[in-house]
Design an enzyme around this catalytic site. Structure first.
Site, PDB file in Angstrom:
ATOM      1  N   HIS A   1       8.360 -17.311   2.723  1.00  0.00           N
ATOM      2  CA  HIS A   1       7.981 -18.499   3.490  1.00  0.00           C
ATOM      3  C   HIS A   1       7.137 -19.421   2.630  1.00  0.00           C
ATOM      4  CE1 HIS A   1       3.636 -17.924   4.229  1.00  0.00           C
ATOM      5  NE2 HIS A   1       3.903 -16.640   4.220  1.00  0.00           N
ATOM      6  N   CYS A   2       7.092 -20.683   3.021  1.00  0.00           N
ATOM      7  CA  CYS A   2       6.183 -21.659   2.425  1.00  0.00           C
ATOM      8  C   CYS A   2       5.398 -22.280   3.577  1.00  0.00           C
ATOM      9  CB  CYS A   2       6.945 -22.700   1.602  1.00  0.00           C
ATOM     10  SG  CYS A   2       8.242 -23.598   2.498  1.00  0.00           S
ATOM     11  N   TRP A   3       5.004 -23.533   3.463  1.00  0.00           N
ATOM     12  CA  TRP A   3       4.190 -24.137   4.513  1.00  0.00           C
ATOM     13  C   TRP A   3       5.003 -24.438   5.770  1.00  0.00           C
ATOM     14  CZ3 TRP A   3       0.286 -24.741   7.314  1.00  0.00           C
ATOM     15  CH2 TRP A   3       0.035 -25.892   8.060  1.00  0.00           C
TER      16      TRP A   3
END
Length: 346
Positions: free
Chosen positions: A93-95
């Site tokens: 995941h990222c932001w």
């Protein structure tokens, strides 16, 4: 293959997967999913550079810059992912679940990983965390003046199979001016909330949950407002220990700490202690009269605790007197009282 998963699916169905957070180190340090590890696509400086390019030149230019920056990094990313997930099943995941985690998912999928990409990224996880504090929990609080041994009592209750959330452990602070113990490092507010939400999620919502009565702040960490409001409205079991026994407990706990640390902490509460009492307390520290130091500061902390106790809803406090500090015996006695109270309804 790349699978898109919701936050609920990630935390339940796929809870055993290693979670790779590809955000920059500064983002990860500010707050992350407990147990996740950081494999940043960009350094803090590179992330800022890509952001500026996106703002000034648009998406296409930012994407090209991102590929220029990461060009030599991909084999390293894959090797690190293999270290964390040798079975080639991993969550990323990222932001916001966008380009950064999408790029990493593509690369890992190309290498042969089974990749689970979090929809909405860390942002949706934070929404999930804050939602946990709006739920109603069957809380049971343990209270008592400073030095009553509440932390040991919570541990004893846990040893007897009770559900316990240790807020001070999560906040890495003992909740007073001296609460850092001269070595504890507190998490960020965001990480404290993440850790608390995870602790609550592990518990059975149909069984009581024991916590220590706390003020709204534990050091620099603030208990989420809705959760703390619930803590103020549920029953409190107040432990009463003789004053000198509390002094002895606190001398054993704090007496060996660095004297300059203790003096500095005492100085921070001088307005509440008063100038003369502060002077006597600091002198006792310097002269190694630790019991006298504890007695001086307890006058303030006892008064503060009594005020908070009196502000609780009428009938919500049950007091239990002990003439000993054996936490295991205290826990057994308390559970007997609670069982009797639940049976009779009185």
């Amino acid at each position: 293959m790349v699978h898109k998963v919701t936050i609920n699916e990630l935390l339940t169905t796929h809870a055993a997967l290693p979670i790779m957070d590809v955000r920059a180190p500064a983002e990860f340090s500010h707050g992350h999913i407990p147990g996740a590890y950081n494999l940043p696509l960009f350094t803090n400086e590179e992330r800022a550079q890509v952001g500026i390019t996106y703002k000034e030149q648009g998406r296409d230019a930012a994407v090209l810059l991102g590929f220029d920056i990461t060009g030599q990094k991909w084999s390293g990313f894959i090797k690190e992912a293999l270290n964390q997930a040798p079975g080639k099943k991993i969550a990323v995941h990222c932001w916001r679940g966008g380009m950064r985690s999408g790029a990493m998912a593509w690369a890992l999928d190309f290498y042969g990983f089974d990749v689970y990409q979090l929809e909405g990224g860390y942002k949706t996880y934070r929404k999930h965390v804050l939602e946990q504090f709006e739920k109603a929990y069957p809380l049971q609080l343990i209270g008592g003046m400073t030095g009553s041994g509440k932390t040991l009592l919570l541990q004893a209750l846990r040893n007897k199979g009770e559900q316990v959330v240790d807020l001070e452990d999560l906040a890495q602070h003992r909740g007073s001016s001296y609460g850092s113990m001269n070595h504890l490092m507190q998490p960020t507010q965001e990480q404290f909330e993440n850790n608390l939400a995870q602790s609550l999620a592990k518990l059975d919502p149909n069984r009581r949950i024991w916590l220590e009565d706390e003020s709204a702040m534990i050091g620099k960490c603030s208990i989420p407002r809705s959760f703390w409001k619930q803590m103020r409205e549920v029953p409190l079991l107040n432990i009463s220990i003789p004053f000198e026994q509390r002094v002895n407990t606190l001398v054993a706990e704090y007496g060996s700490l660095d004297k300059s640390f203790l003096a500095a902490c005492t100085g921070r509460i001088w307005k509440r202690l008063g100038p003369e009492q502060t002077k006597r307390a600091v002198a006792a520290i310097q002269e190694d009269r630790m019991a006298d130091f504890i007695r001086e500061v307890l006058r303030y902390y006892d008064k503060t605790y009594t005020t908070g106790l009196n502000n609780r809803p009428p009938g919500s406090v049950m007091s239990v007197d002990f003439d000993h500090t054996d936490a295991a015996e205290q826990a057994a006695h308390i559970l007997e009282l609670i069982a009797k109270h639940e049976h009779t309804g009185n």
